[in-house]
Scaffold this motif. Sequence first.
Motif, mmCIF file in Angstrom:
data_model
loop_
_atom_site.group_PDB
_atom_site.id
_atom_site.type_symbol
_atom_site.label_atom_id
_atom_site.label_comp_id
_atom_site.label_asym_id
_atom_site.label_seq_id
_atom_site.Cartn_x
_atom_site.Cartn_y
_atom_site.Cartn_z
ATOM 1 N N ALA A 1 0.977 -1.376 0.035
ATOM 2 C CA ALA A 1 0.021 -0.036 -0.053
ATOM 3 C C ALA A 1 0.832 1.474 0.117
ATOM 4 O O ALA A 1 0.600 2.530 -0.549
ATOM 5 C CB ALA A 1 -0.832 -0.078 1.277
ATOM 6 N N ILE A 2 2.024 1.089 0.779
ATOM 7 C CA ILE A 2 2.697 2.448 0.827
ATOM 8 C C ILE A 2 3.497 2.499 -0.492
ATOM 9 O O ILE A 2 3.833 3.756 -0.881
ATOM 10 C CB ILE A 2 3.881 2.063 1.958
ATOM 11 C CG1 ILE A 2 3.220 2.198 3.219
ATOM 12 C CG2 ILE A 2 5.156 3.144 1.889
ATOM 13 C CD1 ILE A 2 3.890 1.780 4.598
ATOM 14 N N ARG A 3 3.805 1.557 -1.265
ATOM 15 C CA ARG A 3 4.640 1.757 -2.596
ATOM 16 C C ARG A 3 3.787 2.106 -3.595
ATOM 17 O O ARG A 3 4.293 2.834 -4.745
ATOM 18 C CB ARG A 3 5.231 0.154 -2.783
ATOM 19 C CG ARG A 3 6.353 -0.322 -2.130
ATOM 20 C CD ARG A 3 6.967 -1.473 -2.768
ATOM 21 N NE ARG A 3 7.877 -2.083 -1.728
ATOM 22 C CZ ARG A 3 7.656 -3.241 -1.133
ATOM 23 N NH1 ARG A 3 6.689 -4.057 -1.272
ATOM 24 N NH2 ARG A 3 8.683 -3.413 -0.106
ATOM 25 N N LYS A 4 2.395 2.327 -3.353
ATOM 26 C CA LYS A 4 1.813 3.035 -4.414
ATOM 27 C C LYS A 4 2.027 4.530 -4.340
ATOM 28 O O LYS A 4 1.783 5.153 -5.425
ATOM 29 C CB LYS A 4 0.248 2.858 -3.936
ATOM 30 C CG LYS A 4 -0.455 1.471 -4.221
ATOM 31 C CD LYS A 4 -1.734 1.321 -3.816
ATOM 32 C CE LYS A 4 -2.387 -0.129 -4.020
ATOM 33 N NZ LYS A 4 -3.803 -0.096 -3.901
ATOM 34 N N TYR A 5 2.380 5.031 -3.310
ATOM 35 C CA TYR A 5 2.659 6.490 -3.019
ATOM 36 C C TYR A 5 4.255 6.695 -2.968
ATOM 37 O O TYR A 5 4.766 7.793 -3.345
ATOM 38 C CB TYR A 5 1.986 6.956 -1.825
ATOM 39 C CG TYR A 5 0.521 6.817 -2.059
ATOM 40 C CD1 TYR A 5 -0.293 7.435 -2.657
ATOM 41 C CD2 TYR A 5 0.050 5.707 -1.439
ATOM 42 C CE1 TYR A 5 -1.754 7.408 -2.821
ATOM 43 C CE2 TYR A 5 -1.629 5.492 -1.247
ATOM 44 C CZ TYR A 5 -2.225 6.234 -2.169
ATOM 45 O OH TYR A 5 -3.576 5.995 -2.330
ATOM 46 N N LEU A 6 4.944 5.892 -2.290
ATOM 47 C CA LEU A 6 6.296 5.684 -2.228
ATOM 48 C C LEU A 6 7.013 4.617 -2.845
ATOM 49 O O LEU A 6 7.403 3.505 -2.228
ATOM 50 C CB LEU A 6 6.781 5.770 -0.754
ATOM 51 C CG LEU A 6 6.322 7.196 -0.042
ATOM 52 C CD1 LEU A 6 6.615 6.992 1.513
ATOM 53 C CD2 LEU A 6 6.889 8.544 -0.365
ATOM 54 N N PRO A 7 7.204 4.604 -4.136
ATOM 55 C CA PRO A 7 7.784 3.326 -4.747
ATOM 56 C C PRO A 7 8.997 2.738 -4.340
ATOM 57 O O PRO A 7 9.188 1.617 -4.616
ATOM 58 C CB PRO A 7 7.750 3.822 -6.293
ATOM 59 C CG PRO A 7 6.752 5.206 -6.345
ATOM 60 C CD PRO A 7 6.889 5.757 -5.103
ATOM 61 N N ASP A 8 9.922 3.718 -3.946
ATOM 62 C CA ASP A 8 11.370 3.052 -3.371
ATOM 63 C C ASP A 8 11.204 2.614 -1.912
ATOM 64 O O ASP A 8 12.418 2.354 -1.630
ATOM 65 C CB ASP A 8 12.405 4.425 -3.524
ATOM 66 C CG ASP A 8 11.905 5.690 -2.984
ATOM 67 O OD1 ASP A 8 10.768 5.658 -2.247
ATOM 68 O OD2 ASP A 8 12.829 6.424 -2.469
ATOM 69 N N PHE A 9 10.179 2.658 -1.496
ATOM 70 C CA PHE A 9 10.005 1.998 -0.123
ATOM 71 C C PHE A 9 10.371 0.718 0.087
ATOM 72 O O PHE A 9 10.208 -0.359 -0.862
ATOM 73 C CB PHE A 9 8.677 2.231 0.509
ATOM 74 C CG PHE A 9 8.420 1.414 2.053
ATOM 75 C CD1 PHE A 9 9.191 2.139 3.107
ATOM 76 C CD2 PHE A 9 7.776 0.603 2.144
ATOM 77 C CE1 PHE A 9 9.041 1.261 4.305
ATOM 78 C CE2 PHE A 9 7.632 -0.221 3.452
ATOM 79 C CZ PHE A 9 8.250 0.387 4.503
ATOM 80 N N VAL A 10 11.312 0.250 0.991
ATOM 81 C CA VAL A 10 11.943 -0.958 1.229
ATOM 82 C C VAL A 10 11.529 -1.527 2.598
ATOM 83 O O VAL A 10 11.690 -0.897 3.618
ATOM 84 C CB VAL A 10 13.251 -1.142 1.232
ATOM 85 C CG1 VAL A 10 13.788 -2.573 1.521
ATOM 86 C CG2 VAL A 10 13.806 -0.480 -0.080
ATOM 87 N N LEU A 11 10.946 -2.688 2.574
ATOM 88 C CA LEU A 11 10.866 -3.455 4.061
ATOM 89 C C LEU A 11 11.366 -4.575 4.185
ATOM 90 O O LEU A 11 11.688 -5.595 3.194
ATOM 91 C CB LEU A 11 9.122 -3.937 3.990
ATOM 92 C CG LEU A 11 8.881 -4.492 5.110
ATOM 93 C CD1 LEU A 11 8.631 -3.747 6.378
ATOM 94 C CD2 LEU A 11 7.239 -5.099 4.919
#
Length: 316
Positions: free
Chosen positions: A249-259
């Motif tokens: 869900a976060i990557r829809k707005y922050l595509p470079d997010f890494v978990l």
Amino acid sequence: MKKILVTGALGQIGSELVAKLSDEYGSHNIIATDIRSGCYEGPFEIVDVTNAQRLYEVAKKHDVDTIMHLAAMLSAKAEEAPKKAWDINMGGLLNALEVARELDLQFFTPSSIGAFGPSTPKDMTPQDTLQRPTTMYGVNKVSGELLCDYYYERFGVDTRGVRFPGLISYVTPPGGGTTDYAVEIYYEAVRNRYYTSPIAEHTYMDMMYMPDALHAIVTLMEADPAKLKHRNAFNIAAISAAPKDFANAIRKYLPDFVLDYQVDPMRQKIAESWPNRIDASAAKEEWGFRAAYDLDAMTRDMLEKIAEKTQVKRSS
């Protein structure tokens, strides 16, 4: 409700509930209490809920008609200090219920999905089902549900409550709960585009955005008592999600997010003992519970509000 005393008013739920109640009923009618002082424009009192006399005196002094009892030690913290958790969670609840009985007050206290255990059905967990929790917090919550039922049946105290899922908010820092990762992940996504989850990738738990939780409290407390078959510990739910779902869900707005993952054995064990998804049909039928936010709507709002709060620009 006309004049309301809130215990634990500086906590994650309390701080936002006091603001909502002030908007609804006027800040002069909301008496906020906690064990430490805080910034609040309305009446504020220092109250340790384990001190029964002090709690009674403050309720009597302000001539309240309702207690919303939120003071508690949360799940992960309770496992670190189980005896202290019992003293605060159960001793404080008993004191608050006694004040409600003696002064004839309406009463709210939240239970939790922590009241369920490994033997509880995991999917569409029923309103009425087997509850054998394996944590001190869970034991406290089941005991609290039964105690509130007892005070209603035995003394006629107008007790009401919900079983909260994990609550997500950008306003107040989390306070030691197993579902805290679902708040932390948004802050770290905005600040660093990276988060290490203490909960395993596919571990599902019920979650809810704080505005829905606050609305549920007010709606239940204003509901016609004649329609409440269960009265205490209503299942309520909005979002069933695992860490990977938050990341997507976060990557829809922050595509470079890494978990990434570094599982905390204690928190993981607690999480695995809780339901994946609960059935909230009783709350919907008896007092009209509805959640306004799904995962995407909550994610969008969380990222925007945290970016504003921390003054970090969010890329689209």
